[in-house]
Design a protein around this motif. Structure first.
Motif, PDB file in Angstrom:
ATOM      1  N   GLU A 198     -22.681 -10.995  10.374  1.00 33.05           N
ATOM      2  CA  GLU A 198     -22.497 -12.157  11.303  1.00 33.05           C
ATOM      3  C   GLU A 198     -23.862 -11.921  12.236  1.00 33.05           C
ATOM      4  O   GLU A 198     -24.381 -10.933  12.392  1.00 33.05           O
ATOM      5  N   SER A 199     -24.107 -13.104  13.023  1.00 34.27           N
ATOM      6  CA  SER A 199     -25.261 -12.897  13.884  1.00 34.27           C
ATOM      7  C   SER A 199     -24.716 -12.657  15.225  1.00 34.27           C
ATOM      8  O   SER A 199     -23.790 -13.263  15.568  1.00 34.27           O
ATOM      9  N   MET A 200     -25.598 -11.892  16.149  1.00 36.59           N
ATOM     10  CA  MET A 200     -24.855 -11.410  17.511  1.00 36.59           C
ATOM     11  C   MET A 200     -26.346 -11.028  18.207  1.00 36.59           C
ATOM     12  O   MET A 200     -27.089 -10.705  17.725  1.00 36.59           O
ATOM     13  N   TRP A 201     -25.939 -10.728  19.299  1.00 39.09           N
ATOM     14  CA  TRP A 201     -26.929  -9.848  20.189  1.00 39.09           C
ATOM     15  C   TRP A 201     -26.486  -8.611  20.389  1.00 39.09           C
ATOM     16  O   TRP A 201     -24.986  -8.383  20.825  1.00 39.09           O
TER      17      TRP A 201
ATOM     18  N   GLU B  97     -22.446  -8.582  21.222  1.00 40.73           N
ATOM     19  CA  GLU B  97     -21.976 -10.090  21.704  1.00 40.73           C
ATOM     20  C   GLU B  97     -21.503 -10.803  20.492  1.00 40.73           C
ATOM     21  O   GLU B  97     -22.557 -11.334  20.102  1.00 40.73           O
ATOM     22  N   ARG B  98     -20.424 -10.793  20.099  1.00 40.03           N
ATOM     23  CA  ARG B  98     -20.059 -11.558  18.911  1.00 40.03           C
ATOM     24  C   ARG B  98     -19.432 -12.845  19.235  1.00 40.03           C
ATOM     25  O   ARG B  98     -19.218 -13.159  20.491  1.00 40.03           O
TER      26      ARG B  98
ATOM     27  N   ILE C  42     -31.661   1.027  14.322  1.00 37.50           N
ATOM     28  CA  ILE C  42     -31.285   0.082  15.190  1.00 37.50           C
ATOM     29  C   ILE C  42     -29.969   0.039  15.450  1.00 37.50           C
ATOM     30  O   ILE C  42     -29.011   0.416  14.468  1.00 37.50           O
ATOM     31  N   PRO C  43     -29.144  -0.112  16.731  1.00 39.70           N
ATOM     32  CA  PRO C  43     -27.614  -0.458  16.853  1.00 39.70           C
ATOM     33  C   PRO C  43     -27.358  -1.774  15.665  1.00 39.70           C
ATOM     34  O   PRO C  43     -28.105  -2.669  15.623  1.00 39.70           O
ATOM     35  N   ALA C  44     -25.904  -1.721  15.338  1.00 39.30           N
ATOM     36  CA  ALA C  44     -25.730  -2.911  14.377  1.00 39.30           C
ATOM     37  C   ALA C  44     -24.240  -2.944  14.494  1.00 39.30           C
ATOM     38  O   ALA C  44     -23.502  -2.307  15.309  1.00 39.30           O
TER      39      ALA C  44
END
Length: 180
Positions: A77-80, A96-97, A133-135
């Motif tokens: 999914e896309s998130m920050w 941030e989901r 990177i964090p994931a």
């Protein structure tokens, strides 16, 4: 004898002088530079707006006072993902989901340095990390390590490690890379 008005108006226009040509060229170059800057700023505006929103959410909902970095992330999914410090100078990660935030204290999970070390311990010198990177993977916070083989030219893969305990979650061989 003086030429008539009609004759004066029908004369060929004067050729442009070197000074006028320089002026026209300089104006054109300035126009190109300004156009380029406006294009770059407008193309980044949506990204910067989303980044500011992510930072605001991390401050308001995540309790962060100082932001170190904010990364857009897309896999399942896309998130920050925002990394920052609270008022007690503790480092936190905020995912941030769409259905809310997940906040984890760095010291209670696997740090980036520890993920790098775990990866090095597993592979030794056969591979070199391209990025860490964090994931978010398999419904949980994780670290994504993209790497390439030093022994197999062009071979790349991605490993996911749990943020919680550092366990390796999955390896993906990237398509289009050699696997000999």
């Amino acid at each position: 004898m003086r030429a008539s008005r009609r004759t004066e108006h029908n004369r060929a226009p004067r050729a442009m002088t070197a000074g006028k040509w320089v002026f026209v060229i300089v104006c054109f170059i300035v126009f190109l530079i300004v156009s380029f800057v406006v294009y770059i700023r407008s193309s980044e505006s949506e990204y910067r707006k989303d980044e500011r929103t992510a930072i605001r959410i991390a401050r308001e909902q995540g309790g962060l006072k100082k932001i170190d970095e904010a990364l857009p992330y897309t896999w399942e999914e896309s998130m920050w993902i925002v990394r920052g410090e609270d008022e007690r100078d503790q480092i936190w990660y905020v995912w941030e989901r769409k259905d809310g935030i997940v906040k984890k204290l760095e010291s209670e999970g696997l740090s980036e340095q520890q993920a790098k070390q775990r990866f090095s311990d597993e592979y030794g010198g056969d591979v070199s990390p391209v990025r860490i990177i964090p994931a978010w993977f398999d419904g949980q916070p994780a670290w994504e390590v993209r790497y390439e083989s030093r022994t197999q030219a062009g071979h790349q893969a991605i490993d996911f490690y749990s943020f919680e305990n550092g366990a390796k979650l999955k390896t993906y061989e990237l398509p289009g890379t050699s696997n000999d």
